[in-house]
Design a protein around this motif. Structure first.
Motif, PDB file in Angstrom:
ATOM      1  N   ILE A 118       0.823  -1.213   0.000  1.00 20.04           N
ATOM      2  CA  ILE A 118       0.000   0.000   0.000  1.00 20.04           C
ATOM      3  C   ILE A 118       0.856   1.263   0.000  1.00 20.04           C
ATOM      4  CG2 ILE A 118      -1.641   1.342   1.370  1.00 20.04           C
ATOM      5  CD1 ILE A 118      -2.906  -0.960  -0.191  1.00 20.04           C
ATOM      6  N   LEU A 119       1.904   1.300   0.812  1.00 22.28           N
ATOM      7  CA  LEU A 119       2.729   2.503   0.877  1.00 22.28           C
ATOM      8  C   LEU A 119       3.513   2.726  -0.415  1.00 22.28           C
ATOM      9  CD1 LEU A 119       4.070   2.513   4.540  1.00 22.28           C
ATOM     10  CD2 LEU A 119       2.223   3.864   3.559  1.00 22.28           C
ATOM     11  N   THR A 120       3.875   1.645  -1.100  1.00 25.44           N
ATOM     12  CA  THR A 120       4.535   1.793  -2.396  1.00 25.44           C
ATOM     13  C   THR A 120       3.658   2.585  -3.349  1.00 25.44           C
ATOM     14  OG1 THR A 120       5.831  -0.240  -2.193  1.00 25.44           O
ATOM     15  CG2 THR A 120       5.377   0.545  -4.426  1.00 25.44           C
ATOM     16  N   PHE A 121       2.365   2.241  -3.392  1.00 18.44           N
ATOM     17  CA  PHE A 121       1.480   2.936  -4.324  1.00 18.44           C
ATOM     18  C   PHE A 121       0.950   4.247  -3.761  1.00 18.44           C
ATOM     19  CE2 PHE A 121       1.653  -1.282  -6.211  1.00 18.44           C
ATOM     20  CZ  PHE A 121       1.971  -0.915  -7.516  1.00 18.44           C
ATOM     21  N   ALA A 122       0.982   4.411  -2.445  1.00 19.89           N
ATOM     22  CA  ALA A 122       0.680   5.722  -1.869  1.00 19.89           C
ATOM     23  C   ALA A 122       1.739   6.727  -2.285  1.00 19.89           C
ATOM     24  CB  ALA A 122       0.586   5.638  -0.344  1.00 19.89           C
ATOM     25  N   ALA A 157       1.190  10.082  -4.478  1.00 17.86           N
ATOM     26  CA  ALA A 157       1.691  11.408  -4.115  1.00 17.86           C
ATOM     27  C   ALA A 157       2.507  12.011  -5.250  1.00 17.86           C
ATOM     28  CB  ALA A 157       2.529  11.308  -2.843  1.00 17.86           C
ATOM     29  N   GLU A 158       3.364  11.201  -5.857  1.00 21.40           N
ATOM     30  CA  GLU A 158       4.229  11.690  -6.940  1.00 21.40           C
ATOM     31  C   GLU A 158       3.423  12.127  -8.159  1.00 21.40           C
ATOM     32  OE1 GLU A 158       6.701   8.328  -7.542  1.00 21.40           O
ATOM     33  OE2 GLU A 158       7.859   8.635  -5.693  1.00 21.40           O
ATOM     34  N   THR A 159       2.319  11.450  -8.422  1.00 19.85           N
ATOM     35  CA  THR A 159       1.501  11.762  -9.603  1.00 19.85           C
ATOM     36  C   THR A 159       0.312  12.657  -9.267  1.00 19.85           C
ATOM     37  OG1 THR A 159       0.306   9.674  -9.276  1.00 19.85           O
ATOM     38  CG2 THR A 159       2.154   9.671 -10.833  1.00 19.85           C
ATOM     39  N   ASP A 160       0.197  13.039  -8.002  1.00 15.99           N
ATOM     40  CA  ASP A 160      -0.833  13.993  -7.558  1.00 15.99           C
ATOM     41  C   ASP A 160      -2.248  13.494  -7.858  1.00 15.99           C
ATOM     42  OD1 ASP A 160      -1.631  16.358  -6.313  1.00 15.99           O
ATOM     43  OD2 ASP A 160      -1.695  17.478  -8.202  1.00 15.99           O
ATOM     44  N   VAL A 161      -2.526  12.227  -7.538  1.00 11.81           N
ATOM     45  CA  VAL A 161      -3.887  11.742  -7.735  1.00 11.81           C
ATOM     46  C   VAL A 161      -4.803  12.326  -6.671  1.00 11.81           C
ATOM     47  CG1 VAL A 161      -3.023   9.603  -8.767  1.00 11.81           C
ATOM     48  CG2 VAL A 161      -3.734   9.602  -6.376  1.00 11.81           C
ATOM     49  N   ALA A 162      -6.080  12.426  -6.991  1.00 12.24           N
ATOM     50  CA  ALA A 162      -7.041  13.098  -6.116  1.00 12.24           C
ATOM     51  C   ALA A 162      -7.506  12.225  -4.958  1.00 12.24           C
ATOM     52  CB  ALA A 162      -8.247  13.545  -6.937  1.00 12.24           C
ATOM     53  N   LEU A 163      -7.460  10.897  -5.142  1.00 11.11           N
ATOM     54  CA  LEU A 163      -8.074   9.999  -4.169  1.00 11.11           C
ATOM     55  C   LEU A 163      -7.288   8.700  -4.122  1.00 11.11           C
ATOM     56  CD1 LEU A 163     -10.516   9.283  -2.310  1.00 11.11           C
ATOM     57  CD2 LEU A 163     -11.792   8.699  -4.380  1.00 11.11           C
TER      58      LEU A 163
END
Length: 334
Positions: free
Chosen positions: A134-138, A142-148
């Protein structure tokens, strides 16, 4: 002064109505072996979708296995970090916001809600492995500035058995990712999730049974939604959070409103009308509610021309009559 108060009231009412119609009109974008290009995205734009779920997968051998395998060379491009990043960037370039939704797949398609370790040692290994996943994709979110960002999908036994882990995980995610958070609870699980107040949306995979008819009418399906709407509203009010359908949709088969979660390929009776009527009922019943944030249709494949079709009995709305219903509804509520 006589005209000022009516003007202010009208302005407030218009603002209120406008805020209620800006829903999350979304599709669940299935990962592929290939990179996404504009030809893949044009149909989503034409659908008037304003959000898409990007879904990297982690794999587990069986219900008692403690290791989540992810971001490996054996996985499809769209399931790995590089693919997720590419998908998000291309969706953003088309003005489509993203929910990143890492999910677990258990071999042979066993239900993730039953995932449960048998020893304390395995629980600790599993918690560490899942947190890494989960933290890998979190971090990617963050890096890609996703909204949700969705912290998990249909993991009821994991939550029941290890509640403190989830409190810790949410705190760790918030150190990395500053956007909005949800969890995708199964339709019969969401009432018991203990951490909704730590998230921004109450996520529900909305496979509620609403009709036992072979081909339910829109009116019948709307009636079937009444007890579930009451329950959803109560949970929303108790937690002071809006409801978000992290998944919703219907198979184009007979009796598709009876047990909407079923996905067996051998289900008989192609029925496009049932899929269309059931989808209309969700739009007519749920979208007018100000405690309902919108939802993600299950599911949308990258190669639109080859997906779905008039003989397809699976969930996708692509190239079926229901696609036009979705397009018009998204246009009216975007």
């Amino acid at each position: 002064m006589k005209n000022v108060i009516p003007f202010l009231l009208c302005s407030l009412l218009l603002q209120s109505c406008d805020s209620q119609t800006k829903k999350i009109n979304a599709i669940s974008f299935v990962a592929s072996r290939e990179q996404v290009n504009q030809e893949h995205l044009d149909p989503i734009v034409k659908l008037n979708a304003n959000y898409a779920a990007v879904m990297p997968f982690g794999f587990i051998r069986d219900l008692a296995s403690p290791e989540v395998l992810f971001n490996t060379d054996r996985q499809w491009f769209g399931e790995r970090k590089e693919g997720v990043t590419q998908y998000v960037e291309q969706l953003h370039a088309n003005g489509i916001a993203v929910m990143m939704k890492p999910q677990i797949w258990i071999r042979r398609g066993e239900f993730t809600g039953y995932l449960k370790m048998t020893t304390e040692e395995d629980w600790k290994v599993f918690e560490e492995s899942y947190q890494d996943f989960i933290l890998t994709f979190a971090e990617v979110a963050a890096e890609t500035d996703v909204a949700l960002f969705c912290i998990g999908t249909e993991l009821e036994q994991f939550i029941i058995e290890r509640p403190q882990f989830w409190n810790t995980l949410i705190a760790e995610i918030k150190k990395v990712y500053k956007g909005k958070l949800t969890y995708a609870a199964n339709w019969d699980e969401y009432k018991r999730v203990p951490f909704w107040e730590q998230l921004d949306y109450i996520g529900v995979d909305a496979y509620f049974p609403v009709s036992e008819s072979k081909t339910p009418t829109v009116a019948e399906a709307r009636q079937g939604w009444q007890p579930w709407k009451k329950e959803l509203k109560e949970v929303s009010e108790e937690n002071n959070r809006p409801i978000l359908f992290t998944e919703y949709g219907y198979r184009s088969v007979d009796f598709s409103g009876k047990e909407p979660w079923k996905s067996e390929r051998e289900m008989p009776g192609l029925n496009l009308e049932a899929q269309t009527n059931l989808t209309k009922a969700i739009f007519e019943e749920m979208y007018p509610e100000n405690w309902f944030a919108g939802g993600f249709i299950w599911k949308w494949f990258i190669n639109h021309k080859e997906a779905g079709g008039m003989e397809n009995h699976m969930f996708t709305p692509q190239n079926k009559p229901v696609e036009d219903i979705i397009r018009q509804h998204f246009k009216e509520t975007r």
